[in-house]
Write a protein that holds these residues in place. Structure first.
Motif, short mmCIF file in Angstrom:
data_model
loop_
_atom_site.label_atom_id
_atom_site.label_comp_id
_atom_site.label_asym_id
_atom_site.label_seq_id
_atom_site.Cartn_x
_atom_site.Cartn_y
_atom_site.Cartn_z
N ASP A 1 -36.01 -9.37 34.21
CA ASP A 1 -35.23 -8.82 35.52
C ASP A 1 -33.71 -8.92 35.98
OD1 ASP A 1 -38.02 -9.10 37.45
OD2 ASP A 1 -37.52 -10.80 36.89
N ILE A 2 -33.51 -9.72 34.81
CA ILE A 2 -32.14 -10.19 34.45
C ILE A 2 -31.55 -10.06 33.05
CG2 ILE A 2 -29.68 -11.00 35.14
CD1 ILE A 2 -30.79 -11.16 38.09
N ILE A 3 -31.04 -9.68 32.54
CA ILE A 3 -30.36 -10.13 31.62
C ILE A 3 -29.24 -11.15 31.16
CG2 ILE A 3 -30.45 -8.87 28.77
CD1 ILE A 3 -32.82 -8.03 30.29
N SER A 4 -29.44 -12.11 30.46
CA SER A 4 -27.86 -13.05 30.77
C SER A 4 -27.65 -12.87 29.06
CB SER A 4 -28.65 -14.29 30.68
OG SER A 4 -28.09 -15.37 30.44
N ILE A 5 -26.32 -12.59 28.93
CA ILE A 5 -25.51 -12.18 27.77
C ILE A 5 -24.23 -13.20 28.23
CG2 ILE A 5 -24.11 -10.17 26.41
CD1 ILE A 5 -26.80 -9.64 27.14
N GLY B 1 -21.01 -16.10 21.72
CA GLY B 1 -21.11 -14.52 22.79
C GLY B 1 -19.25 -13.95 22.72
N SER B 2 -18.88 -12.94 23.71
CA SER B 2 -17.63 -12.58 23.91
C SER B 2 -18.61 -11.97 25.01
CB SER B 2 -17.37 -11.85 22.43
OG SER B 2 -18.11 -10.76 22.64
N PHE B 3 -16.56 -11.50 25.51
CA PHE B 3 -16.87 -10.02 26.45
C PHE B 3 -17.10 -8.84 25.70
CE2 PHE B 3 -14.45 -13.57 28.32
CZ PHE B 3 -15.11 -13.57 29.60
N ASP B 4 -17.55 -8.40 25.05
CA ASP B 4 -17.59 -7.04 24.30
C ASP B 4 -19.63 -7.15 24.00
OD1 ASP B 4 -14.53 -7.01 23.35
OD2 ASP B 4 -15.08 -7.39 21.31
N ASP C 1 -30.11 -0.42 31.80
CA ASP C 1 -29.77 -0.24 33.75
C ASP C 1 -30.03 -1.56 33.74
OD1 ASP C 1 -28.84 2.53 32.60
OD2 ASP C 1 -31.24 2.95 33.12
N LYS C 2 -30.76 -2.51 33.43
CA LYS C 2 -31.32 -3.89 34.28
C LYS C 2 -29.80 -4.30 35.05
CE LYS C 2 -35.60 -4.51 32.77
NZ LYS C 2 -37.00 -5.10 32.04
N PRO C 3 -29.81 -5.23 35.24
CA PRO C 3 -28.72 -6.31 35.58
C PRO C 3 -28.06 -7.16 34.33
CG PRO C 3 -30.31 -6.33 37.59
CD PRO C 3 -31.04 -5.68 36.73
N ILE C 4 -26.91 -7.50 34.55
CA ILE C 4 -26.62 -8.26 33.66
C ILE C 4 -25.56 -9.45 33.82
CG2 ILE C 4 -24.50 -8.79 31.87
CD1 ILE C 4 -25.12 -5.65 30.84
N LEU C 5 -25.77 -10.90 33.86
CA LEU C 5 -25.33 -11.56 33.98
C LEU C 5 -24.54 -12.78 32.92
CD1 LEU C 5 -24.75 -14.00 35.25
CD2 LEU C 5 -26.88 -15.54 34.11
N ALA C 6 -23.69 -12.29 33.03
CA ALA C 6 -22.53 -12.97 32.10
C ALA C 6 -22.47 -14.20 31.87
CB ALA C 6 -20.63 -12.57 32.39
N ILE D 1 -16.87 -9.27 34.90
CA ILE D 1 -17.85 -7.74 36.01
C ILE D 1 -16.76 -6.15 34.98
CG2 ILE D 1 -17.03 -6.54 38.02
CD1 ILE D 1 -18.80 -8.93 37.88
N GLU D 2 -15.44 -6.13 35.04
CA GLU D 2 -15.25 -4.99 34.41
C GLU D 2 -15.55 -4.74 33.21
OE1 GLU D 2 -10.53 -6.15 33.43
OE2 GLU D 2 -10.38 -6.23 36.05
N CYS D 3 -15.76 -5.38 32.20
CA CYS D 3 -17.13 -5.04 30.83
C CYS D 3 -18.38 -4.82 31.45
CB CYS D 3 -16.93 -6.35 30.44
SG CYS D 3 -15.91 -7.00 29.48
N GLY D 4 -18.69 -4.60 32.66
CA GLY D 4 -20.09 -4.15 32.86
C GLY D 4 -20.70 -5.47 33.58
N ALA D 5 -20.76 -7.38 33.64
CA ALA D 5 -21.48 -7.22 34.10
C ALA D 5 -21.56 -7.68 35.52
CB ALA D 5 -20.64 -8.72 34.23
N ASP D 6 -23.09 -7.31 36.13
CA ASP D 6 -23.48 -7.32 37.33
C ASP D 6 -22.92 -8.84 38.31
OD1 ASP D 6 -24.63 -4.79 37.74
OD2 ASP D 6 -25.18 -5.81 35.93
#
Length: 187
Positions: A37-41, A49-52, A62-67, A81-86
């Motif tokens: 339901d949420i994708i954890s990156i 990991g990385s912000f990239d 289009d699913k919500p992303i958890l950084a 957030i600026e990189c696209g995390a919800d």
């Protein structure tokens, strides 16, 4: 969702505690995107990991992303957030920015008592200092925390989900978890 419980599917290729996946990031992402339901990156380099990778994932779903990371400074939250995390996981502290978009992971039950009651909380069964299991359980955390609570780490199958979890964060055992879900749901 599984029986009303959110699935946070983690794209995890390795960890500093000895885990290394046989799958690459792209393969794990496809599995996570299908089931979560949420994708954890991960943003933390100790987990490859990385912000990239947040930027990359944002282009793929289009699913919500958890950084996912420690995010020790509020600037890290802003960057995620600026990189696209919800949403952004924050470990061991209460952030001063984007509080409503943060999942807070306390390091202890004592820290859990210090978190504002309207927070989303992640209870990790793993001690991040050494990778071993914490002495305090999810049930101990639930006895203190009546709000939204996510169960994290060491979840291999749907049988491992605690009945009063609002969400589960599945990482190292993502493929096994997916298979157990498939068997339970018969699909």
């Amino acid at each position: 969702m599984y029986k009303g419980i959110q699935i946070i599917a983690e794209v995890k290729t390795n960890s500093p505690f000895g885990f290394k996946s046989d799958r690459d990031w792209n393969c794990l992402f496809k599995i996570a995107d299908r089931i979560g339901d949420i994708i954890s990156i991960h943003t933390d380099p100790r987990w490859n990991g990385s912000f990239d990778l947040i930027r990359k994932a944002r282009k793929l779903t289009d699913k919500p992303i958890l950084a996912k990371g420690v995010h020790a400074k509020d600037e890290d939250i802003i960057k995620a957030i600026e990189c696209g995390a919800d949403y952004v996981l924050v470990v061991g502290r209460v952030p001063r920015v984007y509080f409503d978009r943060c999942f807070i992971e306390p390091l202890s039950l004592e820290q859990l008592n210090e978190i504002p009651k309207n927070a989303k909380v992640v209870w990790n069964s793993r001690d991040l200092k050494n990778g071993e299991m914490k002495k305090e359980s999810f049930e101990d955390a639930r006895n203190i925390w009546s709000g939204w609570l996510c169960q994290a780490s060491n979840i291999k199958s749907v049988e491992d989900i605690k009945k009063d979890a609002d969400a589960v964060l599945v990482g190292s055992f993502l493929e096994e978890f997916v298979e157990s879900m498939r068997k339970k749901l018969g699909s």
